[in-house]
Design a protein around this motif. Structure first.
Motif, short mmCIF file in Angstrom:
data_model
loop_
_atom_site.label_atom_id
_atom_site.label_comp_id
_atom_site.label_asym_id
_atom_site.label_seq_id
_atom_site.Cartn_x
_atom_site.Cartn_y
_atom_site.Cartn_z
N ASP A 84 0.81 -1.22 0.00
CA ASP A 84 0.00 0.00 0.00
C ASP A 84 0.84 1.27 0.00
O ASP A 84 0.28 2.37 -0.01
N LYS A 111 -0.30 11.55 -9.72
CA LYS A 111 -1.56 11.32 -10.43
C LYS A 111 -1.50 10.03 -11.24
O LYS A 111 -2.49 9.28 -11.31
N ILE A 113 0.46 7.44 -10.59
CA ILE A 113 0.46 6.32 -9.65
C ILE A 113 -0.96 6.05 -9.15
O ILE A 113 -1.40 4.89 -9.07
N LYS A 114 -1.69 7.10 -8.84
CA LYS A 114 -3.06 6.94 -8.37
C LYS A 114 -3.93 6.25 -9.41
O LYS A 114 -4.79 5.42 -9.09
N LYS A 115 -3.69 6.59 -10.68
CA LYS A 115 -4.49 6.01 -11.76
C LYS A 115 -4.13 4.56 -12.03
O LYS A 115 -5.02 3.70 -12.19
N HIS A 116 -2.84 4.26 -12.10
CA HIS A 116 -2.39 2.93 -12.53
C HIS A 116 -2.14 1.97 -11.36
O HIS A 116 -2.11 0.76 -11.58
N TYR A 117 -1.93 2.52 -10.18
CA TYR A 117 -1.67 1.67 -9.00
C TYR A 117 -2.55 2.16 -7.85
O TYR A 117 -2.06 2.72 -6.86
N PRO A 118 -3.86 1.93 -7.95
CA PRO A 118 -4.80 2.48 -6.96
C PRO A 118 -4.63 1.93 -5.55
O PRO A 118 -5.21 2.47 -4.61
N ASN A 119 -3.87 0.88 -5.39
CA ASN A 119 -3.63 0.33 -4.05
C ASN A 119 -2.68 1.19 -3.23
O ASN A 119 -2.68 1.14 -2.00
N GLU A 121 -1.33 4.06 -1.19
CA GLU A 121 -1.97 5.10 -0.40
C GLU A 121 -1.02 6.24 -0.03
O GLU A 121 -1.46 7.38 0.11
N ILE A 201 -1.15 10.04 -1.04
CA ILE A 201 -1.89 9.99 -2.30
C ILE A 201 -3.38 9.87 -2.02
O ILE A 201 -4.21 10.47 -2.71
N LYS A 202 -3.72 9.11 -0.99
CA LYS A 202 -5.10 9.03 -0.51
C LYS A 202 -5.18 9.86 0.77
O LYS A 202 -4.69 9.43 1.82
#
Length: 236
Positions: A84, A111, A113-119, A121, A201-202
């Motif tokens: 994560d 951005k 990373i958030k799009k391609h690797y949503p896991n 955090e 990121i989250k």
């Protein structure tokens, strides 16, 4: 360790919005890092590699990968799973890039990373205030400061090589003496600091931070200020 050597000469005509950020191969990213990072060294465990392009040329790179020892840092954010989080372990830019390219490049990388690797955090990174800087770029990019430590682990060998004291290279062998360094005769310890930063990121993950955020003003109070490799110098 994610650090960059700010150059005194930067492109004055271009603007940061003119850069492009794309996934690139580790080979290409390593080449940029070796040429532009203050250490001249790459991080072998980098897995996500981003190239910074300006006027069609590859002028920078950011490399992300797992921390060397996840067990030591996974507890910084409660209930974090093994995959994560990730570490920004290399960031290098040429002096051809426009001013403020660093902050923009980091933002775009996050951005992607958030799009391609949503896991993922949160992102961990360390600033080397022994040889480079205290993290001006990280603060501008929205990172949270979580630790200021004195760094007494860096040595300069008699031949000028700078490395960690717990390991040093002799030929192609990495020598480890029972987990402690056998420091060569004539080696000089470098005094400085290491600062730890986290970017969320989250945003909701910040509520699970298990250490208290440190005000940026504490950097100067601790005597850890460094910019362009000069102790006590602040970014203008």
């Amino acid at each position: 360790m994610a650090t960059v050597w700010p150059e005194s000469l930067r492109c004055l005509m271009g603007k940061a919005k003119d850069i492009q950020v794309k996934f690139i191969s580790k080979k290409d990213a390593d080449r940029v890092v070796k040429r532009n990072h203050y250490s001249g060294k790459v991080c072998n465990n980098s897995q996500l590699n981003f190239g910074i392009f300006y006027e069609g040329r590859l002028e920078g790179a950011l490399q992300f990968g797992p921390p060397i020892d996840r067990r030591k840092v996974i507890g910084l954010v409660r209930d974090t799973k093994w995959n994560d989080f990730i570490e920004l372990n290399r960031m290098a830019f040429s002096d051809r890039l426009p001013r403020n390219s660093e902050s923009r490049a980091i933002s775009i990388c996050f951005k992607l990373i958030k799009k391609h690797y949503p896991n993922i955090e949160w992102v961990l990174s360390f600033s080397d205030a022994t040889r480079c800087g205290d993290g001006t770029i990280y603060r501008a990019a929205g990172f949270v400061l979580t630790q200021i430590n004195k760094n007494n682990s860096i040595i300069r060998l008699p031949d000028g090589t700078v490395t960690a004291s717990i390991t040093y290279t002799a030929g192609k062998s990495i020598l480890k003496m029972g987990g402690a360094a056998k420091v060569p005769d004539g080696a000089e310890y470098l005094n400085g600091f290491q600062l730890r930063y986290i970017y969320f990121i989250k945003p909701e993950a910040r509520q699970r931070l298990t250490v208290a955020p440190i005000p940026f003003s504490k950097i100067a109070e601790a005597g850890a200020t460094m910019y362009k490799g000069i102790q006590g110098l602040k970014a203008s």
